[in-house]
Enzyme design. Structure first.
Site, PDB file in Angstrom:
ATOM      1  CB  SER A   1      -0.741   0.035   1.375  1.00  0.00           C
ATOM      2  OG  SER A   1      -1.680   1.407   1.407  1.00  0.00           O
TER       3      SER A   1
ATOM      4  CE1 TYR B   1      -3.989  -1.738   4.915  1.00  0.00           C
ATOM      5  CE2 TYR B   1      -3.445   0.131   4.300  1.00  0.00           C
ATOM      6  CZ  TYR B   1      -3.631  -1.004   3.940  1.00  0.00           C
ATOM      7  OH  TYR B   1      -3.898  -1.330   2.777  1.00  0.00           O
TER       8      TYR B   1
END
Length: 267
Positions: free
Chosen positions: A129, A142
């Site tokens: 990501s 995250y």
């Protein structure tokens, strides 16, 4: 001979889009899900696999080899989101998140490597990501899990070089998927000192996902990487401003970049 591709988390979102696109291009594609019986209408076979359960990983790989006798490409796509003030996220939720986003992909890699060494070829694509390149407020865990996978890929590439096994990262930005529905949300507590800031940031994050790009863009990028003889270490796929944020982090002083993020999230 068509390449055999395994996509973890291939039943929905980005994984499903990649699988359908590669199937159209003639690849022999297999996806995975914890509940494959729910996807009987999938355009490619869905095998049972839970990245948090090592036994299901080995069973899935053996099932695929029984059918195809090879694995040319592994796309480590399975993952979950997590949001909340780091102070208020239960430790068990943090550990569970890393089991899915970091340790799980490593276990899948370990399971395919013996076959790829036997073939003396293979490509492993880790879907990370853009958030993994920076610590984002209320997405810190995250960011940490995806950043860890980015770094371990750099090391793994060098360890695998002599076996002719390639590995790369693909970091997507925001795409229109159901990831927001499946992630762990620390609740916005009435008595929390983070109530207003976290609540507003959560709404902003959901807006970014809802207005995200078509995941087919990610599928097209994966297709190009598979057809690249020597893939790069890192790829970024997303809005120009999202990719620019990585460049700015490299060139701006830390506090200037931090101020930019604070302004963006209105903190």
């Amino acid at each position: 001979m068509s390449k055999v591709v395994l996509i973890t988390g291939g039943s929905s979102g980005i994984g499903k889009s990649i699988g359908e696109y590669l199937t159209e291009k003639g690849f022999r594609v297999y996806g995975t899900s914890r509940s494959p019986e729910r996807y009987t209408s999938s355009k490619f076979p869905i095998l049972k696999l839970d990245v948090k359960e090592v036994e299901t990983i080995s069973d899935c790989i053996q099932s695929l080899l029984d059918r195809e006798d090879r694995i040319d490409v592994l796309i480590n796509n399975a993952g979950v989101g997590i949001t909340g003030p780091i102070e208020e996220i239960p430790l068990q939720e943090m550990k569970s998140h890393f089991d899915t986003n970091f340790f799980g992909p490593l276990e899948v890699i370990k399971a395919v490597l013996p076959q790829m060494r036997k073939q003396q070829s293979g490509l492993i694509i880790n879907v990370t990501s853009i958030a993994g390149y920076m610590g984002l407020p209320y997405r810190g865990i995250y960011s940490a899990s995806k950043g860890a996978l980015e770094l371990v890929t750099e090391a793994y590439r060098m360890e695998l070089k002599s076996f002719n096994i390639k590995m790369t990262n693909v970091a997507p930005g925001d795409f229109a998927t159901n990831i927001a529905a499946g992630r762990f949300h620390a609740p916005v507590k009435e008595n929390s000192p983070y109530k207003t800031a976290y609540g507003n940031t959560l709404k902003l994050m959901d807006t970014h996902v809802d207005s995200g790009k078509d995941p087919k863009i990610m599928a097209e990028a994966i297709f190009k990487i598979i057809n690249t003889p020597e893939p790069k270490i890192h790829y970024k796929v997303g809005e120009f401003i999202q990719k620019l944020s990585i460049v700015l982090k490299r060139v701006l002083p830390d506090k200037v970049y931090e101020r930019m993020l604070l302004n963006h999230y209105k903190l």
